[in-house]
Design a protein around this motif. Structure first.
Motif, PDB file in Angstrom:
ATOM      1  N   ALA A 538       0.826  -1.208   0.000  1.00  0.00           N
ATOM      2  CA  ALA A 538       0.000   0.000   0.000  1.00  0.00           C
ATOM      3  C   ALA A 538       0.861   1.260   0.000  1.00  0.00           C
ATOM      4  CB  ALA A 538      -0.923  -0.015   1.217  1.00  0.00           C
ATOM      5  N   ALA A 539       1.919   1.268   0.811  1.00  0.00           N
ATOM      6  CA  ALA A 539       2.784   2.449   0.867  1.00  0.00           C
ATOM      7  C   ALA A 539       3.470   2.697  -0.476  1.00  0.00           C
ATOM      8  CB  ALA A 539       3.814   2.288   1.978  1.00  0.00           C
ATOM      9  N   MET A 540       3.844   1.625  -1.173  1.00  0.00           N
ATOM     10  CA  MET A 540       4.465   1.793  -2.487  1.00  0.00           C
ATOM     11  C   MET A 540       3.455   2.269  -3.528  1.00  0.00           C
ATOM     12  SD  MET A 540       7.651   1.423  -2.296  1.00  0.00           S
ATOM     13  CE  MET A 540       7.882   1.581  -4.076  1.00  0.00           C
ATOM     14  N   LEU A 541       2.221   1.798  -3.447  1.00  0.00           N
ATOM     15  CA  LEU A 541       1.177   2.325  -4.341  1.00  0.00           C
ATOM     16  C   LEU A 541       1.004   3.824  -4.121  1.00  0.00           C
ATOM     17  CD1 LEU A 541      -1.467  -0.539  -3.931  1.00  0.00           C
ATOM     18  CD2 LEU A 541      -0.216   0.014  -6.043  1.00  0.00           C
ATOM     19  N   LEU A 542       1.129   4.248  -2.866  1.00  0.00           N
ATOM     20  CA  LEU A 542       1.027   5.677  -2.560  1.00  0.00           C
ATOM     21  C   LEU A 542       2.255   6.428  -3.065  1.00  0.00           C
ATOM     22  CD1 LEU A 542      -0.401   8.028  -1.107  1.00  0.00           C
ATOM     23  CD2 LEU A 542       0.734   7.296   1.014  1.00  0.00           C
ATOM     24  N   ARG A 543       3.427   5.916  -2.812  1.00  0.00           N
ATOM     25  CA  ARG A 543       4.660   6.592  -3.219  1.00  0.00           C
ATOM     26  C   ARG A 543       4.739   6.758  -4.732  1.00  0.00           C
ATOM     27  NH1 ARG A 543      10.067   7.359  -1.174  1.00  0.00           N
ATOM     28  NH2 ARG A 543      11.534   7.512  -2.934  1.00  0.00           N
ATOM     29  N   THR A 544       4.288   5.737  -5.479  1.00  0.00           N
ATOM     30  CA  THR A 544       4.392   5.786  -6.941  1.00  0.00           C
ATOM     31  C   THR A 544       3.221   6.522  -7.590  1.00  0.00           C
ATOM     32  OG1 THR A 544       3.332   3.607  -7.072  1.00  0.00           O
ATOM     33  CG2 THR A 544       5.744   3.664  -7.045  1.00  0.00           C
ATOM     34  N   GLY A 545       2.258   7.000  -6.804  1.00  0.00           N
ATOM     35  CA  GLY A 545       1.187   7.830  -7.337  1.00  0.00           C
ATOM     36  C   GLY A 545      -0.023   7.098  -7.865  1.00  0.00           C
ATOM     37  N   ARG A 546      -0.070   5.772  -7.648  1.00  0.00           N
ATOM     38  CA  ARG A 546      -1.259   5.051  -8.128  1.00  0.00           C
ATOM     39  C   ARG A 546      -2.471   5.380  -7.270  1.00  0.00           C
ATOM     40  NH1 ARG A 546      -1.802   0.547 -11.555  1.00  0.00           N
ATOM     41  NH2 ARG A 546      -3.863  -0.436 -11.373  1.00  0.00           N
ATOM     42  N   VAL A 547      -2.243   5.745  -5.985  1.00  0.00           N
ATOM     43  CA  VAL A 547      -3.318   6.178  -5.095  1.00  0.00           C
ATOM     44  C   VAL A 547      -2.921   7.503  -4.461  1.00  0.00           C
ATOM     45  CG1 VAL A 547      -4.094   3.829  -4.613  1.00  0.00           C
ATOM     46  CG2 VAL A 547      -2.400   4.899  -3.106  1.00  0.00           C
ATOM     47  N   ASP A 548      -3.892   8.157  -3.831  1.00  0.00           N
ATOM     48  CA  ASP A 548      -3.651   9.465  -3.215  1.00  0.00           C
ATOM     49  C   ASP A 548      -3.414   9.389  -1.717  1.00  0.00           C
ATOM     50  OD1 ASP A 548      -4.232  10.971  -5.664  1.00  0.00           O
ATOM     51  OD2 ASP A 548      -6.303  10.287  -5.346  1.00  0.00           O
ATOM     52  N   ALA A 549      -3.890   8.325  -1.060  1.00  0.00           N
ATOM     53  CA  ALA A 549      -3.748   8.179   0.386  1.00  0.00           C
ATOM     54  C   ALA A 549      -3.815   6.695   0.720  1.00  0.00           C
ATOM     55  CB  ALA A 549      -4.846   8.945   1.119  1.00  0.00           C
ATOM     56  N   ALA A 550      -3.380   6.360   1.938  1.00  0.00           N
ATOM     57  CA  ALA A 550      -3.333   4.942   2.316  1.00  0.00           C
ATOM     58  C   ALA A 550      -3.698   4.767   3.781  1.00  0.00           C
ATOM     59  CB  ALA A 550      -1.936   4.371   2.056  1.00  0.00           C
ATOM     60  N   LEU A 551      -4.371   3.638   4.061  1.00  0.00           N
ATOM     61  CA  LEU A 551      -4.617   3.177   5.422  1.00  0.00           C
ATOM     62  C   LEU A 551      -4.018   1.785   5.548  1.00  0.00           C
ATOM     63  CD1 LEU A 551      -8.328   4.184   6.159  1.00  0.00           C
ATOM     64  CD2 LEU A 551      -6.268   5.495   6.566  1.00  0.00           C
ATOM     65  N   VAL A 552      -3.156   1.605   6.531  1.00  0.00           N
ATOM     66  CA  VAL A 552      -2.460   0.336   6.698  1.00  0.00           C
ATOM     67  C   VAL A 552      -2.646  -0.150   8.130  1.00  0.00           C
ATOM     68  CG1 VAL A 552      -0.767   1.000   4.949  1.00  0.00           C
ATOM     69  CG2 VAL A 552      -0.259   1.387   7.374  1.00  0.00           C
ATOM     70  N   GLY A 553      -2.260  -1.413   8.365  1.00  0.00           N
ATOM     71  CA  GLY A 553      -2.316  -1.954   9.718  1.00  0.00           C
ATOM     72  C   GLY A 553      -3.713  -2.355  10.124  1.00  0.00           C
ATOM     73  N   GLY A 554      -3.881  -2.540  11.444  1.00  0.00           N
ATOM     74  CA  GLY A 554      -5.155  -2.959  11.999  1.00  0.00           C
ATOM     75  C   GLY A 554      -5.123  -4.364  12.548  1.00  0.00           C
ATOM     76  N   LYS A 555      -4.121  -5.147  12.152  1.00  0.00           N
ATOM     77  CA  LYS A 555      -4.045  -6.529  12.617  1.00  0.00           C
ATOM     78  C   LYS A 555      -2.773  -6.827  13.395  1.00  0.00           C
ATOM     79  CE  LYS A 555      -6.977  -8.916   9.267  1.00  0.00           C
ATOM     80  NZ  LYS A 555      -7.031  -9.997   8.263  1.00  0.00           N
ATOM     81  N   SER A 556      -1.819  -5.919  13.366  1.00  0.00           N
ATOM     82  CA  SER A 556      -0.544  -6.192  14.036  1.00  0.00           C
ATOM     83  C   SER A 556      -0.089  -4.958  14.809  1.00  0.00           C
ATOM     84  CB  SER A 556       0.518  -6.602  13.009  1.00  0.00           C
ATOM     85  OG  SER A 556       0.629  -5.630  11.996  1.00  0.00           O
ATOM     86  N   GLU A 557       1.040  -5.082  15.478  1.00  0.00           N
ATOM     87  CA  GLU A 557       1.540  -4.046  16.373  1.00  0.00           C
ATOM     88  C   GLU A 557       1.809  -2.753  15.603  1.00  0.00           C
ATOM     89  OE1 GLU A 557       4.132  -1.646  18.608  1.00  0.00           O
ATOM     90  OE2 GLU A 557       4.970  -2.848  16.965  1.00  0.00           O
ATOM     91  N   TYR A 558       1.418  -1.642  16.213  1.00  0.00           N
ATOM     92  CA  TYR A 558       1.441  -0.332  15.547  1.00  0.00           C
ATOM     93  C   TYR A 558       2.840   0.029  15.052  1.00  0.00           C
ATOM     94  CZ  TYR A 558       0.189   4.615  14.905  1.00  0.00           C
ATOM     95  OH  TYR A 558      -0.051   5.869  14.390  1.00  0.00           O
ATOM     96  N   TRP A 559       3.848  -0.166  15.913  1.00  0.00           N
ATOM     97  CA  TRP A 559       5.184   0.301  15.560  1.00  0.00           C
ATOM     98  C   TRP A 559       5.780  -0.451  14.377  1.00  0.00           C
ATOM     99  CZ3 TRP A 559       8.772   3.779  15.480  1.00  0.00           C
ATOM    100  CH2 TRP A 559       8.700   4.866  16.354  1.00  0.00           C
ATOM    101  N   SER A 560       5.444  -1.727  14.237  1.00  0.00           N
ATOM    102  CA  SER A 560       5.998  -2.478  13.110  1.00  0.00           C
ATOM    103  C   SER A 560       5.530  -1.894  11.778  1.00  0.00           C
ATOM    104  CB  SER A 560       5.612  -3.953  13.204  1.00  0.00           C
ATOM    105  OG  SER A 560       4.203  -4.114  13.078  1.00  0.00           O
ATOM    106  N   GLN A 561       4.311  -1.365  11.748  1.00  0.00           N
ATOM    107  CA  GLN A 561       3.813  -0.729  10.525  1.00  0.00           C
ATOM    108  C   GLN A 561       4.534   0.591  10.265  1.00  0.00           C
ATOM    109  OE1 GLN A 561       1.669  -2.781   8.976  1.00  0.00           O
ATOM    110  NE2 GLN A 561       1.932  -4.033  10.818  1.00  0.00           N
ATOM    111  N   ILE A 562       4.790   1.334  11.328  1.00  0.00           N
ATOM    112  CA  ILE A 562       5.476   2.625  11.203  1.00  0.00           C
ATOM    113  C   ILE A 562       6.857   2.448  10.576  1.00  0.00           C
ATOM    114  CG2 ILE A 562       6.519   4.517  12.528  1.00  0.00           C
ATOM    115  CD1 ILE A 562       3.548   4.805  12.306  1.00  0.00           C
TER     116      ILE A 562
END
Length: 755
Positions: A538-562
Motif C-alpha cells: 500500500a505504501a508503495m502504491l502511494l509513493r508511486t502515485g497510483r493512489v492518493d492516500a493509504a490506510l495500513v495496519g489494523g491486525k498487528s503491532e502499531y510500531w511495526s507498521q510505522i
C-alpha cells in the motif's frame, strides 16, 4: 432461575441506588439569578405564554419529550396479575429503554385499580403532563376498551405496546420471511395459537398491510374461534370462521404462517408436516416458545422460525419499535399513533434487515455475521440505524395521514437522528464535507479485514473516496456475500491481488529496491516485502502515485507498521520527526491529544513542531485550535527538567505561530477551565477550555487518551500521522469500521487540503 442470577438481579436493582431511574435538571442552578428564572418570579412568564397558547408548552417545558409508561399490574410479563406496585420495576425498565434507545424522558405511573373506568379516568386527567401515553401490562379484554376510550378522550398518542409493539415487529418479520420464501402476503393462510391482545393486534396490522381476512383462523385455549362461539368481542368476532373445525391441528393443514402468542409446547412436532411448503413459524410464547426452533429444523428445514427469545435467531422484541414510534410521533406533535404510522414502522424495520448488518451489531453478538436470510429477518435491538430509519418513517406517515401538528424536513430530521447516535459525526462533519465528491483514491492494506470491507461500503455510499483493496480475490469473493456487502470487486473497488496482479506489483518491487536496499532490507527480502507485506504494498502504491492516500495496519503491532512506512514515505521538508494526533468526542466537546503513539520523550523543538502540526490538523475539523502545553508544573511552579522542557517549547511555539491560541506549561484542570486559569495567571490567551492537549512525553499522552476513552466510553478519532509528505495512517488493532471510515475521510480531505 438459578441462584446467581436471582441475586444479581436483586443487586442490580438495589445498588448503588435503589431503582433504575433518577431525575436530573437540564438547566443550571448555581446562583440567585438562576433561581429567579427557574422559579419565582421568572417562571410566571412561560406560564402566561402557555395559558395564551397551549402549544407553547412544547417550547417552554419538557412535555414534548415526555412519555408516561402506565400500568395497573394486571398482566405483567410472564408474572400475571401481581398488582400495580409489584409492576414498578418493569415500568422503570421500560422507561430506561425509552431513554437509552430514543432519548425520550419517561415517568412510570402505576395505577392501583382493576376497574377499567377508574383507570381511564385517572390516565385521561394526566394529559397536560405528557406528550404521549404508553400503556403496559394490562390484561385482556380490558386493555382493548381502555386503549380505545383513551384514544377518544386524549389528544396525544396513546399506544398499548403489548398489542401494537409486538404486532409491528411481527409484521416486519413476516414481510421479510415471505420475501425469502417467495410468497405474497395477500396469498398466505395464517393460523394463530392465541387470540389475546397481542395476537389480535398482529392480525389486524397484517390485514391492514394486505393479508385477507378470509385467510385468517384464530385459535385459543378453548379451540377455534368460529362463528357460533358466544361472548366474543367485536375485534375477535371479525375473524370468526364458518367451520366445523374445533382444534388447532384441524386448521393447520396448508397453513403458510403459524403465529403463536399463547403457551409453551402448544405446537406439537407431529403436526409440523401439516403446514404448507416453506412455512413461517412465529413461536412467541415467553420464556418457552410454542415449539423450539431446533425441533422445527429436524422436521421442517424449509421453515423460517422466529421466537421471543434472545438466544435464538429472529427475536421478536418490542424494543425494536416502541422507542422510535414515539420518537417520530413526538417530533411532529402527533395527536395519535394510527395504522398508517404502525405500518410505516413495520416497513422500515423490514427494510433495515435487508441491509448489511451494522458493525456494532456484530460486536454486540460476539462477532456473529448477520446477513439477510432465514436466520436474520428482523434487525437486532442494537442496530444504531433503527432510530434514523423508523422515526422518520413514522413522522412521514403522521404528516401524510393528517395527525401531525407540525411539518418537518425529513432529510434533515434523519441526519439529526443519525448524528445523535454517533457523536463522532459532529466532529467529522466538516471533514466529511471536504472529502465528499473529491474522488480521492485511498488504498487499504488489509483488504480482507471484515472491518475494512464494512467501512468501504460506507465510503462508497457516502461518496467519500475511490477505494483500492490489497487482498486476494478468492478470499474477497467469499467474504462479500457473507457480509452482505453490495459493492462489486473490480468495478466499484480496485483490487490489487498479490497472487495474480504481477504487472502491477513487479514495478513496485523495482521501485522499492531503489529505496529499501540502503535502509536495512536485504535484497532477497525485497520481493517478499512487496508481495506479502500489505503495508509495504500500500505504501508503495502511494509513493508511486497510483493512489492518493493509504490506510495500513489494523491486525498487528502499531510500531511495526510505522517502520515500513518510514522507509517508503518521506517526511515533510524540514521536520525532525513524525507524530501522532488522536481525538476524543466527549460530552463537553472534541478534545485532541498529541503525541499519543510515536515519540517517547520529545525535545522542546519537537514539542513545538508537533504543536504547530497538530493545530493545523485541528483547524481542518472546523475548530479554532486552543492549545495547552501540559505538565505537572503550573505556570512556573516547578523547575524540573520536564517543566523546563514545556516552558521552552511554549516560547518556540509563540515564535513559530504567533497567532495561535496557546499557553503553558499548566495542569490539565487549568487547561480545561478558563475560570481556574484566570485565578492562576489572569492573562492567558486561551479563550474557553483547551481542545488540544500537548503532552510532555508519550506515556502521559497515551495514558491520558486511553483513560479518558475507557472511563467515558467516548468515540476516538485517529491516531492521525502528522508530518509525512503523503497522507498515510496506521490502524490500531482495536479499530472499528466507523474508525476506519473516519480515517478514510480524514485522509481524503487531507489530500484535497494539500492540493
Amino acid at each position: 432461575m438459578d441462584d446467581t442470577l436471582y441475586r444479581a438481579a436483586l443487586d442490580y436493582h438495589r445498588y448503588p441506588k435503589p431503582g433504575k431511574l433518577s431525575i436530573e435538571p437540564t438547566k443550571r442552578m448555581v446562583n440567585q439569578r438562576d433561581l429567579a428564572l427557574a422559579y419565582s418570579p421568572g417562571v410566571a412568564i412561560p406560564c402566561t405564554e402557555i395559558a395564551a397558547d397551549p402549544d407553547k408548552a412544547l417550547e417552554y417545558t419538557a412535555r414534548g419529550n415526555l412519555v408516561a409508561v402506565i400500568s395497573n399490574g394486571t398482566a405483567v410479563l410472564g408474572l400475571g396479575a401481581i398488582g400495580a406496585l409489584a409492576s414498578k420495576p418493569v415500568m422503570e425498565g421500560k422507561a430506561v429503554l425509552f431513554k437509552k434507545f430514543a432519548d425520550i424522558d419517561v415517568f412510570d405511573i402505576e395505577v392501583d385499580t382493576t376497574d377499567p373506568q377508574k383507570f381511564i379516568d385517572a390516565v385521561a386527567l394526566l394529559e397536560p403532563t405528557f406528550g404521549g401515553i404508553n400503556l403496559e401490562d394490562i390484561k385482556a379484554p380490558e386493555c382493548f376498551f381502555i386503549e380505545a376510550e383513551l384514544k377518544k378522550r386524549m389528544n396525544i398518542p396513546v399506544f398499548h405496546d403489548d398489542q401494537h409493539g409486538t404486532a409491528i415487529v411481527v409484521a416486519a418479520g413476516v414481510r421479510n420471511a415471505l420475501v425469502l420464501q417467495g410468497k405474497e402476503l395477500s396469498e398466505v393462510k395464517l393460523v394463530t395459537s392465541g387470540a389475546g391482545a397481542a395476537a389480535l393486534a398482529c392480525v389486524d396490522l397484517l390485514v391492514s398491510m394486505g393479508l385477507r381476512i378470509e385467510n385468517v383462523t384464530l385459535t385459543d385455549k378453548d379451540g377455534v374461534i368460529h362463528s357460533g362461539r358466544e361472548g366474543m368481542a367485536p375485534n375477535m368476532a371479525r375473524y370468526a370462521r364458518e367451520t366445523n373445525a374445533r382444534t388447532l391441528p384441524e386448521v393447520l393443514p396448508g397453513a403458510n404462517v403459524f403465529l403463536g402468542l399463547s403457551a409453551p409446547g402448544v405446537l406439537k412436532p407431529e403436526w409440523l408436516p401439516l403446514l404448507a411448503e416453506k412455512p413461517l413459524i412465529f413461536a412467541l410464547a415467553n420464556p418457552e416458545p410454542e415449539i423450539r426452533p431446533e425441533v422445527v429444523r429436524e422436521q421442517r428445514p424449509d421453515a423460517i422460525v422466529a421466537t421471543g427469545r434472545s438466544d435464538y435467531p429472529n427475536q421478536v422484541n418490542n424494543v425494536l419499535c416502541f422507542p422510535y414510534i414515539f420518537r417520530g410521533a413526538l417530533d411532529v406533535g402527533a395527536t395519535a399513533i394510527n395504522e398508517e404510522m404502525k405500518a410505516a414502522a413495520a416497513e422500515a424495520i423490514a427494510s433495515l434487515a435487508r441491509l448489511p448488518a451494522h458493525e456494532s451489531v456484530a460486536q454486540a453478538y460476539g462477532g456473529r455475521r448477520l446477513t439477510f436470510g432465514a436466520e436474520y429477518i428482523i434487525p437486532t435491538p442494537f442496530d444504531p440505524r433503527l432510530i434514523s430509519e423508523i422515526a422518520p418513517a413514522v413522522a412521514k406517515a403522521a404528516m401524510d395521514s393528517g395527525v401531525a401538528r407540525k411539518t418537518i424536513d425529513l432529510d434533515a430530521y434523519r441526519r439529526s437522528l443519525a448524528e445523535q447516535n454517533l457523536r463522532s459525526t459532529h466532529l467529522m462533519m466538516p471533514v466529511f464535507e471536504a472529502a465528499r465528491g473529491t474522488n480521492k483514491r485511498v488504498v487499504y492494506a488489509e483488504g480482507e479485514d471484515e472491518r475494512v470491507l464494512r467501512a468501504i461500503q460506507d465510503v462508497l455510499d457516502e461518496g467519500l473516496a475511490k477505494p483500492t483493496i490489497v487482498g486476494r480475490r478468492r478470499i474477497l469473493s467469499k467474504l462479500m456475500p457473507e457480509l452482505g456487502l453490495r459493492f462489486a470487486l473490480d468495478r466499484d473497488v480496485e483490487v490489487i491481488d498479490p497472487e495474480t496482479d504481477h504487472e502491477i506489483l513487479r514495478p513496485l518491487v523495482e521501485a522499492y529496491r531503489e529505496i529499501a536496499a540502503r535502509k536495512g532490507v536485504p535484497s532477497q527480502e525485497i520481493p517478499r516485502h512487496v508481495y506479502r507485506r500489505p503495508t509495504v504494498t500500500a505504501a508503495m502504491l502511494l509513493r508511486t502515485g497510483r493512489v492518493d492516500a493509504a490506510l495500513v495496519g489494523g491486525k498487528s503491532e502499531y510500531w511495526s507498521q510505522i517502520e515500513h512506512i518510514l522507509r517508503i514515505i518521506d517526511p515533510l521538508p524540514g521536520l525532525q520527526r513524525v507524530y501522532a494526533l488522536s481525538g476524543l468526542i466527549l460530552d463537553a466537546g472534541a478534545l485532541f491529544i498529541t503525541d499519543t503513539h510515536l515519540v517517547p520523550d520529545p525535545t522542546p523543538e519537537q514539542i513545538a513542531e508537533m504543536t504547530v502540526l497538530a493545530a493545523s490538523h485541528v483547524a481542518q475539523f472546523g475548530l479554532t485550535p486552543r492549545v495547552a502545553l501540559l505538565s505537572h508544573s503550573n505556570f512556573g511552579s516547578s523547575h524540573s527538567p520536564s517543566a523546563r522542557k514545556m516552558r521552552a517549547a511554549f516560547k518556540l511555539v509563540k515564535q513559530q505561530a504567533p497567532d495561535l491560541q496557546v499557553d503553558g506549561e499548566m495542569h490539565a484542570d487549568a487547561a480545561l477551565s478558563q475560570r481556574l486559569r484566570e485565578t492562576l495567571v489572569g492573562d492567558s490567551p486561551l479563550e474557553g477550555p483547551a481542545n488540544l492537549l500537548v503532552m510532555p512525553n508519550l506515556d502521559a499522552a497515551n495514558i491520558t487518551l486511553t483513560a479518558l476513552a475507557a472511563s467515558s466510553s467516548s468515540p476516538t478519532v485517529g491516531p492521525m500521522l502528522m508530518g509525512l509528505s503523503k497522507p498515510i495512517h496506521v490502524l490500531t488493532p482495536g479499530v472499528t469500521a466507523r474508525g476506519i471510515l473516519n480515517l478514510t475521510t480524514i485522509a481524503a480531505a487531507e489530500v484535497a487540503h494539500r492540493q
